[in-house]
Write a protein that holds these residues in place. Sequence first.
Motif, short mmCIF file in Angstrom:
data_model
loop_
_atom_site.label_atom_id
_atom_site.label_comp_id
_atom_site.label_asym_id
_atom_site.label_seq_id
_atom_site.Cartn_x
_atom_site.Cartn_y
_atom_site.Cartn_z
N UNK A 41 4.69 5.22 29.99
CA UNK A 41 4.39 5.96 31.21
C UNK A 41 5.28 5.46 32.34
N UNK A 42 5.88 6.38 33.07
CA UNK A 42 6.61 6.04 34.29
C UNK A 42 6.29 7.11 35.33
N UNK A 43 5.74 6.69 36.46
CA UNK A 43 5.28 7.63 37.48
C UNK A 43 5.86 7.23 38.83
N UNK A 44 6.34 8.21 39.58
CA UNK A 44 6.78 8.03 40.96
C UNK A 44 6.04 9.05 41.80
N UNK A 45 5.39 8.59 42.87
CA UNK A 45 4.60 9.48 43.72
C UNK A 45 4.91 9.21 45.18
N UNK A 47 3.76 9.31 48.89
CA UNK A 47 2.52 9.30 49.68
C UNK A 47 2.91 9.12 51.14
N UNK A 48 3.14 10.27 51.80
CA UNK A 48 3.62 10.26 53.18
C UNK A 48 4.97 9.53 53.23
N UNK A 49 5.04 8.41 53.92
CA UNK A 49 6.32 7.70 54.05
C UNK A 49 6.46 6.57 53.04
N UNK A 50 5.66 6.62 51.98
CA UNK A 50 5.63 5.56 50.98
C UNK A 50 5.87 6.16 49.59
N UNK A 51 6.59 5.42 48.76
CA UNK A 51 6.78 5.81 47.37
C UNK A 51 6.02 4.83 46.48
N UNK A 52 5.03 5.34 45.77
CA UNK A 52 4.27 4.52 44.83
C UNK A 52 4.87 4.67 43.43
N UNK A 53 4.86 3.59 42.66
CA UNK A 53 5.34 3.69 41.28
C UNK A 53 4.37 2.98 40.33
N UNK A 58 8.43 0.57 28.34
CA UNK A 58 9.83 0.43 28.73
C UNK A 58 10.52 1.70 29.21
N UNK A 59 9.80 2.61 29.84
CA UNK A 59 10.42 3.73 30.54
C UNK A 59 10.44 3.38 32.03
N UNK A 60 11.62 3.17 32.62
CA UNK A 60 11.68 2.60 33.97
C UNK A 60 11.68 3.62 35.10
N UNK A 61 11.33 3.11 36.27
CA UNK A 61 11.58 3.78 37.54
C UNK A 61 12.65 2.96 38.25
N UNK A 62 13.71 3.62 38.71
CA UNK A 62 14.82 2.91 39.35
C UNK A 62 15.06 3.49 40.74
N UNK A 63 15.04 2.62 41.73
CA UNK A 63 15.30 3.03 43.11
C UNK A 63 16.76 2.72 43.46
N UNK A 64 17.44 3.70 44.04
CA UNK A 64 18.75 3.46 44.64
C UNK A 64 18.48 3.16 46.12
N UNK A 65 18.69 1.92 46.50
CA UNK A 65 18.29 1.48 47.84
C UNK A 65 19.26 1.99 48.90
N UNK A 146 15.94 8.14 43.67
CA UNK A 146 15.20 7.44 42.61
C UNK A 146 15.30 8.22 41.32
N UNK A 147 15.23 7.50 40.22
CA UNK A 147 15.25 8.12 38.90
C UNK A 147 14.09 7.60 38.07
#
Length: 213
Positions: A41-45, A47-53, A58-65, A146-147
């Motif tokens: 499971x990999x989830x990105x949500x 929430x207003x000005x926030x990103x929850x993960x 081993x399925x990743x969430x990757x943020x490009x900062x 993000x991916x």
Amino acid sequence: MAYLAETSVTLTDGLALVLERVAALHPDCDLADSGTPTATVAVLRQRHAVLDHLVLADSPVVFEKAAGGQAVITDLRVDDVLPELRAEVESYQTHTPGHRAAVQRLVLTQPQVRNTPEGHWVAGTNPEAAQHCLTGSAMLRDVRSAAVLSDGVSRLVTEYGTANWDETFAILRTDGPRGLIETVRKTEATDPTGRRRPRYKSGDDATVAYCQW
């Protein structure tokens, strides 16, 4: 999956509810059987000005900062489980009798350690698995894009080593998820039997969600 979109519910609680409800849809099935399907499971949500993960397995969430570089959230506990059997699988080229036999031994042994304190956790029929996820949040202003990737795509970086995360995001910006998946498949086609890049199987399910702000 609607529970995961409800921002008043934590992703952990949402996933637990999803697992419980899905299991309840199959009252006639033997959900204790070791062959019952499981999944990463990999989830990105947002929430207003926030990103929850949330990540489980081993399925990743990757943020490009926004300031440069990436933040990779992935759960690699599975790599520490049954290392001898995994090494045996990778000692053979794929599509050979030895490889098939080694994979079968691994597959038959994995249920003994799956979703146990001594092993690793994946999404299955037990809602308790949700309590073992990796979770966190990032401020939206700090993220350029993000991916969310299945491990069949992230292996371009993590296993094959033929691209880094900078190059991965460059492909996503230029060619989108389809272009990234095509890059993975072209890489695998140059080594179809795993001679140069030993692996569990020639290729795995490939899914990408790409988000930009």
